[in-house]
Scaffold this active site. Structure first.
Site, PDB file in Angstrom:
ATOM      1  N   ALA A 129      -7.242 -31.484  10.020  1.00  0.00           N
ATOM      2  CA  ALA A 129      -6.850 -32.747   9.385  1.00  0.00           C
ATOM      3  C   ALA A 129      -5.650 -33.325  10.138  1.00  0.00           C
ATOM      4  O   ALA A 129      -4.927 -32.605  10.828  1.00  0.00           O
ATOM      5  CB  ALA A 129      -6.502 -32.514   7.923  1.00  0.00           C
ATOM      6  N   GLU A 185     -14.042 -26.722   7.520  1.00  0.00           N
ATOM      7  CA  GLU A 185     -14.527 -27.073   6.180  1.00  0.00           C
ATOM      8  C   GLU A 185     -15.646 -28.110   6.265  1.00  0.00           C
ATOM      9  O   GLU A 185     -16.616 -28.063   5.505  1.00  0.00           O
ATOM     10  CB  GLU A 185     -13.370 -27.576   5.331  1.00  0.00           C
ATOM     11  CG  GLU A 185     -12.394 -26.466   4.945  1.00  0.00           C
ATOM     12  CD  GLU A 185     -11.191 -26.974   4.193  1.00  0.00           C
ATOM     13  OE1 GLU A 185     -11.017 -26.590   3.026  1.00  0.00           O
ATOM     14  OE2 GLU A 185     -10.415 -27.768   4.775  1.00  0.00           O
ATOM     15  N   GLY A 219      -9.680 -28.462   8.275  1.00  0.00           N
ATOM     16  CA  GLY A 219     -10.657 -29.410   7.760  1.00  0.00           C
ATOM     17  C   GLY A 219     -11.896 -29.521   8.630  1.00  0.00           C
ATOM     18  O   GLY A 219     -12.974 -29.862   8.132  1.00  0.00           O
ATOM     19  N   GLU A 231      -4.515 -22.975   7.509  1.00  0.00           N
ATOM     20  CA  GLU A 231      -3.656 -23.717   6.576  1.00  0.00           C
ATOM     21  C   GLU A 231      -2.430 -22.947   6.119  1.00  0.00           C
ATOM     22  O   GLU A 231      -1.374 -23.556   5.849  1.00  0.00           O
ATOM     23  CB  GLU A 231      -4.472 -24.174   5.365  1.00  0.00           C
ATOM     24  CG  GLU A 231      -5.383 -25.370   5.624  1.00  0.00           C
ATOM     25  CD  GLU A 231      -6.741 -24.963   6.186  1.00  0.00           C
ATOM     26  OE1 GLU A 231      -7.638 -25.815   6.263  1.00  0.00           O
ATOM     27  OE2 GLU A 231      -6.907 -23.769   6.566  1.00  0.00           O
TER      28      GLU A 231
END
Length: 256
Positions: free
Chosen positions: A66, A115, A112, A135
């Protein structure tokens, strides 16, 4: 469909969707997530699209994560809203999309990015791929479904270790533990994804949609019930009649 951060190419009922922010290694920012949401909403009823292949531009990165700069100053409420909105509008939408979504992972799939790949229905990786959820190194946990989807794919123990250590998997290791279905040369990645997609387009789209729903419910209490209901409902559809007729007549089915 006119996008600033996506390149969409549709051919033979297959949409190749390339996340195109090469200057940021295709990191997910607000605009890119919004465009992904718009694409999947539009593609749902587009009869020219039967399968979607997600990949990243260039050879270094599928999605490097992200865009941290966008949320580095968020408070708790804003962080919850970020995760909730992202899951609802993109990640859950992909997982529950009624047409198959294949993640073609070229390079980094981190945070992300992993994910996003896990939200797809299955994954193919190039040999240079690197996958992980880092993360905790930012004082966070995965917020786009990573704590839920990773254990389903590789088991609870391995997922705990991966998330707690922020370890990065090679493509071969990802294949060994079931995180990706295949590993191929970088140059062959999209061709192999298209090959699989082409095979999928030969089958009943209605049956595949029901299969996606049933498989997604496999770990829920109602999973078997959903499978039984979907199985029975398909008997009333023209695709079932055509498929069985073709089998009996020893010919290829002509699904509508």
């Amino acid at each position: 469909m006119d996008f600033q951060n996506l390149i969409v190419e549709v051919e033979n009922k297959i949409a190749v969707v390339t996340l195109n922010r090469p200057q940021a290694l295709n990191a997910l920012n607000k605009d890119l997530l919004s465009e992904l949401s718009t694409f999947f909403s539009t593609a749902q009823d587009n009869e020219e699209i039967r399968v979607v292949i997600l990949t990243g531009s260039g050879e270094k990165s599928f999605v490097a994560g992200a865009d941290i700069k966008e949320f580095s100053d968020f408070n708790g409420a804003q962080g919850q809203e970020l995760a909730a909105q992202g899951q609802t509008t993109v990640f859950d939408k992909i997982e529950n999309f009624t047409k198959p979504v294949i993640a073609a992972i070229n390079g980094f799939a981190l945070g992300g990015g992993l994910e996003l790949a896990m939200a797809a229905h299955f994954r193919i990786a190039s040999k240079n791929a690197k996958l992980g959820l880092p993360e905790v190194t930012l004082g966070l946990i995965p917020g786009y479904g990573g704590t839920q989807r990773l254990p389903k794919l590789i088991g609870k123990g391995r997922a705990m270790q991966a998330i707690m250590t922020a370890e990065m998997f090679s493509a071969d290791r990802a294949y060994e533990i079931g995180l990706v279905n295949e590993v191929v040369d970088q140059a062959d990645l999209i061709a192999r994804a298209k090959e699989i997609a082409a095979r999928i387009t030969q089958n009943s789209s209605m049956a595949i949609a029901r299969a996606i729903t049933a498989v997604n419910a496999f770990d829920k209490e109602q999973g078997f019930a959903i499978e039984i209901e979907s199985f029975g409902n398909l008997f009333d559809q023209e695709d079932f009649k055509e498929g069985t007729a073709a089998f009996i007549e020893k010919r290829k089915p002509n699904f509508k």
